[in-house]
Design a protein around this motif. Sequence first.
Motif, PDB file in Angstrom:
ATOM      1  N   UNK A 259      -0.676  15.770  85.998  1.00 42.67           N
ATOM      2  CA  UNK A 259      -2.046  16.284  86.035  1.00 42.67           C
ATOM      3  C   UNK A 259      -2.123  17.784  85.900  1.00 42.67           C
ATOM      4  N   UNK A 260      -1.352  18.351  84.958  1.00 44.11           N
ATOM      5  CA  UNK A 260      -1.240  19.807  84.858  1.00 44.11           C
ATOM      6  C   UNK A 260      -2.458  20.479  84.238  1.00 44.11           C
ATOM      7  N   UNK A 261      -3.375  19.695  83.683  1.00 43.50           N
ATOM      8  CA  UNK A 261      -4.541  20.262  83.011  1.00 43.50           C
ATOM      9  C   UNK A 261      -5.725  19.341  83.283  1.00 43.50           C
ATOM     10  N   UNK A 262      -6.916  19.781  82.873  1.00 50.36           N
ATOM     11  CA  UNK A 262      -8.078  18.904  82.919  1.00 50.36           C
ATOM     12  C   UNK A 262      -7.827  17.689  82.016  1.00 50.36           C
ATOM     13  N   UNK A 263      -8.323  16.538  82.420  1.00 51.22           N
ATOM     14  CA  UNK A 263      -8.040  15.288  81.716  1.00 51.22           C
ATOM     15  C   UNK A 263      -9.352  14.608  81.356  1.00 51.22           C
ATOM     16  N   UNK A 264      -9.538  14.321  80.074  1.00 50.74           N
ATOM     17  CA  UNK A 264     -10.745  13.640  79.625  1.00 50.74           C
ATOM     18  C   UNK A 264     -10.387  12.586  78.591  1.00 50.74           C
ATOM     19  N   UNK A 265     -11.037  11.438  78.697  1.00 53.96           N
ATOM     20  CA  UNK A 265     -10.841  10.379  77.712  1.00 53.96           C
ATOM     21  C   UNK A 265     -12.154   9.651  77.473  1.00 53.96           C
ATOM     22  N   UNK A 266     -12.392   9.296  76.231  1.00 51.45           N
ATOM     23  CA  UNK A 266     -13.483   8.396  75.854  1.00 51.45           C
ATOM     24  C   UNK A 266     -12.845   7.260  75.070  1.00 51.45           C
ATOM     25  N   UNK A 267     -13.084   6.035  75.497  1.00 54.68           N
ATOM     26  CA  UNK A 267     -12.437   4.869  74.900  1.00 54.68           C
ATOM     27  C   UNK A 267     -13.508   3.911  74.370  1.00 54.68           C
ATOM     28  N   UNK A 268     -13.267   3.367  73.186  1.00 54.82           N
ATOM     29  CA  UNK A 268     -14.172   2.375  72.603  1.00 54.82           C
ATOM     30  C   UNK A 268     -13.370   1.191  72.094  1.00 54.82           C
ATOM     31  N   UNK A 269     -13.891   0.019  72.335  1.00 54.56           N
ATOM     32  CA  UNK A 269     -13.313  -1.211  71.798  1.00 54.56           C
ATOM     33  C   UNK A 269     -14.312  -1.813  70.826  1.00 54.56           C
ATOM     34  N   UNK A 270     -13.856  -2.107  69.626  1.00 53.70           N
ATOM     35  CA  UNK A 270     -14.728  -2.587  68.565  1.00 53.70           C
ATOM     36  C   UNK A 270     -14.577  -4.092  68.403  1.00 53.70           C
ATOM     37  N   UNK A 271     -15.695  -4.781  68.192  1.00 51.69           N
ATOM     38  CA  UNK A 271     -15.618  -6.205  67.881  1.00 51.69           C
ATOM     39  C   UNK A 271     -16.689  -6.557  66.876  1.00 51.69           C
ATOM     40  N   UNK A 272     -16.313  -7.336  65.882  1.00 54.31           N
ATOM     41  CA  UNK A 272     -17.265  -7.792  64.886  1.00 54.31           C
ATOM     42  C   UNK A 272     -18.096  -8.917  65.491  1.00 54.31           C
ATOM     43  N   UNK A 273     -19.367  -8.966  65.139  1.00 52.81           N
ATOM     44  CA  UNK A 273     -20.247 -10.042  65.600  1.00 52.81           C
ATOM     45  C   UNK A 273     -21.279 -10.299  64.520  1.00 52.81           C
ATOM     46  N   UNK A 274     -21.856 -11.437  64.527  1.00 52.49           N
ATOM     47  CA  UNK A 274     -22.902 -11.664  63.551  1.00 52.49           C
ATOM     48  C   UNK A 274     -22.964 -13.063  63.065  1.00 52.49           C
TER      49      UNK A 274
END
Length: 274
Positions: A259-274
């Motif tokens: 944890x030596x620095x600021x930590x940021x994550x944005x995660x996306x999971x994609x799924x086809x639908x229709x």
Amino acid sequence: MHLGEFDVFGATHPGKKREQNEDQFLVATLHKAMEVRQTSLDSADALAQSTRSDAHLLVVADGVGGHAGGRVASGTAVEALTEYIAQTTGVSYGLDVALEEELLGQLERAVRHSHARIKSHFPGAGTGPATTLTMVTLTWPRAYVVHVGDSRGYYLRKGRLKQFTQDQTMAELLIDEGVMSEGQADGTNLHNVLASAVGGTIKPVISLLDLQDEDWIVLCSDGLTKHVEDDVMRATLESSASAEAACESLIQQALDGGGSDNITAVVARCSASG
């Protein structure tokens, strides 16, 4: 007709060594207007809501400049970006493959608008606070990317993790130009010196990705990648039941790794639908 669905989650942590968190992130749903779903900004008013979701906006910004300056720079960049896109309905409504060039141009202009806002915050000669900014707009079946600095974007597809951004550091610049080898660069501090930053010398890189069912997208600051190896990131995504679970696990692993620095994550999971 495949419409596509996205499970998205973001989080940030100051880490174990820094008192100030200079990272910022944004997760927003784009309709005819913008609905802010998550952000680390100190103050953010939710914009007009709609029942129809056309796209998702993901942003990670890592401020540089020390003390409060880095946080002001990253916060100003994300706020200005949000305002610009909210006012540019062509970006957030009626997206069409035929309009991709126009869309990418609008997204680049949004980043340059953020750049101008930071410069106006810190006028005068010399180098002031600045920020990385990695932004992805998801609208099935595309991901539109605008990247500045050394925050990173990854995607996982069928067991293979790949970085789709390139670090804009002096080390990478000199390696690309043939001035030094990777080994020579590793012996310097140039991997920590930005060659491009919002609020500094800006050179946005624009690209797009074709999405597939079950793809994962990760945007993160270097506080995560300093401690989480690619194989660990891949395994974490593959074993996670949701974007929230994956995001929280990645941040915890970065903390466990030091944890030596600021930590940021944005995660996306994609799924086809229709």
